[in-house]
Design a protein around this motif. Sequence first.
Motif, PDB file in Angstrom:
ATOM      1  N   MET A  57      45.729  -2.214  40.369  1.00  0.00           N
ATOM      2  CA  MET A  57      45.788  -1.399  39.169  1.00  0.00           C
ATOM      3  C   MET A  57      46.791  -1.986  38.179  1.00  0.00           C
ATOM      4  SD  MET A  57      46.489   2.655  39.040  1.00  0.00           S
ATOM      5  CE  MET A  57      47.367   3.308  37.671  1.00  0.00           C
ATOM      6  N   ALA A  58      46.413  -2.016  36.918  1.00  0.00           N
ATOM      7  CA  ALA A  58      47.269  -2.591  35.889  1.00  0.00           C
ATOM      8  C   ALA A  58      48.484  -1.710  35.654  1.00  0.00           C
ATOM      9  CB  ALA A  58      46.490  -2.746  34.593  1.00  0.00           C
ATOM     10  N   LYS A  59      49.589  -2.369  35.355  1.00  0.00           N
ATOM     11  CA  LYS A  59      50.798  -1.622  35.052  1.00  0.00           C
ATOM     12  C   LYS A  59      50.834  -1.304  33.560  1.00  0.00           C
ATOM     13  CE  LYS A  59      53.495  -3.352  38.837  1.00  0.00           C
ATOM     14  NZ  LYS A  59      54.846  -3.549  39.305  1.00  0.00           N
ATOM     15  N   THR A  60      51.435  -0.184  33.230  1.00  0.00           N
ATOM     16  CA  THR A  60      51.514   0.270  31.848  1.00  0.00           C
ATOM     17  C   THR A  60      52.895  -0.027  31.279  1.00  0.00           C
ATOM     18  OG1 THR A  60      49.984   2.050  32.380  1.00  0.00           O
ATOM     19  CG2 THR A  60      51.269   2.290  30.357  1.00  0.00           C
ATOM     20  N   PRO A  61      52.967  -0.688  30.108  1.00  0.00           N
ATOM     21  CA  PRO A  61      54.279  -0.948  29.509  1.00  0.00           C
ATOM     22  C   PRO A  61      54.886   0.334  28.950  1.00  0.00           C
ATOM     23  CG  PRO A  61      52.543  -1.677  28.037  1.00  0.00           C
ATOM     24  CD  PRO A  61      51.878  -1.239  29.309  1.00  0.00           C
ATOM     25  N   VAL A  62      56.198   0.448  29.113  1.00  0.00           N
ATOM     26  CA  VAL A  62      56.942   1.594  28.602  1.00  0.00           C
ATOM     27  C   VAL A  62      58.188   1.052  27.910  1.00  0.00           C
ATOM     28  CG1 VAL A  62      58.190   3.686  29.231  1.00  0.00           C
ATOM     29  CG2 VAL A  62      56.138   3.041  30.503  1.00  0.00           C
ATOM     30  N   VAL A  63      58.471   1.563  26.716  1.00  0.00           N
ATOM     31  CA  VAL A  63      59.661   1.142  25.976  1.00  0.00           C
ATOM     32  C   VAL A  63      60.749   2.193  26.129  1.00  0.00           C
ATOM     33  CG1 VAL A  63      60.611   0.614  23.693  1.00  0.00           C
ATOM     34  CG2 VAL A  63      58.299  -0.130  24.272  1.00  0.00           C
ATOM     35  N   ASP A  64      61.924   1.748  26.539  1.00  0.00           N
ATOM     36  CA  ASP A  64      63.094   2.623  26.587  1.00  0.00           C
ATOM     37  C   ASP A  64      63.697   2.636  25.184  1.00  0.00           C
ATOM     38  OD1 ASP A  64      65.628   3.753  26.813  1.00  0.00           O
ATOM     39  OD2 ASP A  64      65.966   2.939  28.817  1.00  0.00           O
ATOM     40  N   THR A  65      63.408   3.687  24.429  1.00  0.00           N
ATOM     41  CA  THR A  65      63.838   3.724  23.033  1.00  0.00           C
ATOM     42  C   THR A  65      65.352   3.836  22.890  1.00  0.00           C
ATOM     43  OG1 THR A  65      63.344   6.091  22.943  1.00  0.00           O
ATOM     44  CG2 THR A  65      61.660   4.589  22.111  1.00  0.00           C
ATOM     45  N   ASP A  66      66.043   4.242  23.947  1.00  0.00           N
ATOM     46  CA  ASP A  66      67.505   4.255  23.894  1.00  0.00           C
ATOM     47  C   ASP A  66      68.059   2.828  23.886  1.00  0.00           C
ATOM     48  OD1 ASP A  66      67.679   7.021  23.861  1.00  0.00           O
ATOM     49  OD2 ASP A  66      67.788   7.173  26.041  1.00  0.00           O
ATOM     50  N   LEU A  67      67.353   1.917  24.534  1.00  0.00           N
ATOM     51  CA  LEU A  67      67.791   0.521  24.578  1.00  0.00           C
ATOM     52  C   LEU A  67      67.250  -0.295  23.411  1.00  0.00           C
ATOM     53  CD1 LEU A  67      67.312  -0.384  28.371  1.00  0.00           C
ATOM     54  CD2 LEU A  67      69.458   0.022  27.170  1.00  0.00           C
ATOM     55  N   CYS A  68      66.058   0.039  22.945  1.00  0.00           N
ATOM     56  CA  CYS A  68      65.368  -0.763  21.926  1.00  0.00           C
ATOM     57  C   CYS A  68      66.207  -0.891  20.650  1.00  0.00           C
ATOM     58  CB  CYS A  68      64.027  -0.113  21.595  1.00  0.00           C
ATOM     59  SG  CYS A  68      63.084  -0.995  20.334  1.00  0.00           S
ATOM     60  N   ILE A  69      66.298  -2.137  20.136  1.00  0.00           N
ATOM     61  CA  ILE A  69      67.040  -2.389  18.897  1.00  0.00           C
ATOM     62  C   ILE A  69      66.098  -2.671  17.726  1.00  0.00           C
ATOM     63  CG2 ILE A  69      69.140  -3.150  20.059  1.00  0.00           C
ATOM     64  CD1 ILE A  69      68.212  -6.072  19.504  1.00  0.00           C
ATOM     65  N   GLY A  70      64.788  -2.573  17.975  1.00  0.00           N
ATOM     66  CA  GLY A  70      63.819  -2.724  16.895  1.00  0.00           C
ATOM     67  C   GLY A  70      63.682  -4.135  16.359  1.00  0.00           C
ATOM     68  N   CYS A  71      63.870  -5.146  17.204  1.00  0.00           N
ATOM     69  CA  CYS A  71      63.797  -6.532  16.732  1.00  0.00           C
ATOM     70  C   CYS A  71      62.370  -6.964  16.417  1.00  0.00           C
ATOM     71  CB  CYS A  71      64.432  -7.487  17.728  1.00  0.00           C
ATOM     72  SG  CYS A  71      63.488  -7.704  19.255  1.00  0.00           S
ATOM     73  N   GLY A  72      61.390  -6.319  17.053  1.00  0.00           N
ATOM     74  CA  GLY A  72      59.994  -6.609  16.762  1.00  0.00           C
ATOM     75  C   GLY A  72      59.387  -7.774  17.509  1.00  0.00           C
TER      76      GLY A  72
END
Length: 61
Positions: free
Chosen positions: A1-16
């Motif tokens: 089964m494929a894994k689903t990506p999840v973004v931790d928005t507390d860590l994300c700095i929005g670099c893109g």
Amino acid sequence: MAKTPVVDTDLCIGCGSCVEVCPEVFELRDDKAWVIGPDKCDTCNCEEAANICPVEAIKFE
């Protein structure tokens, strides 16, 4: 089964960088990356997007 990506928005700095690698999966919204196509990892390299994240904000569930 494929894994689903999840973004931790507390860590994300929005670099893109994840959006550049996987625009079908990620988008920037309010200076944070969001998963918009969790089932689209077959169209790009989600692992690479996670690996190039400078703050390791992308995980897989």
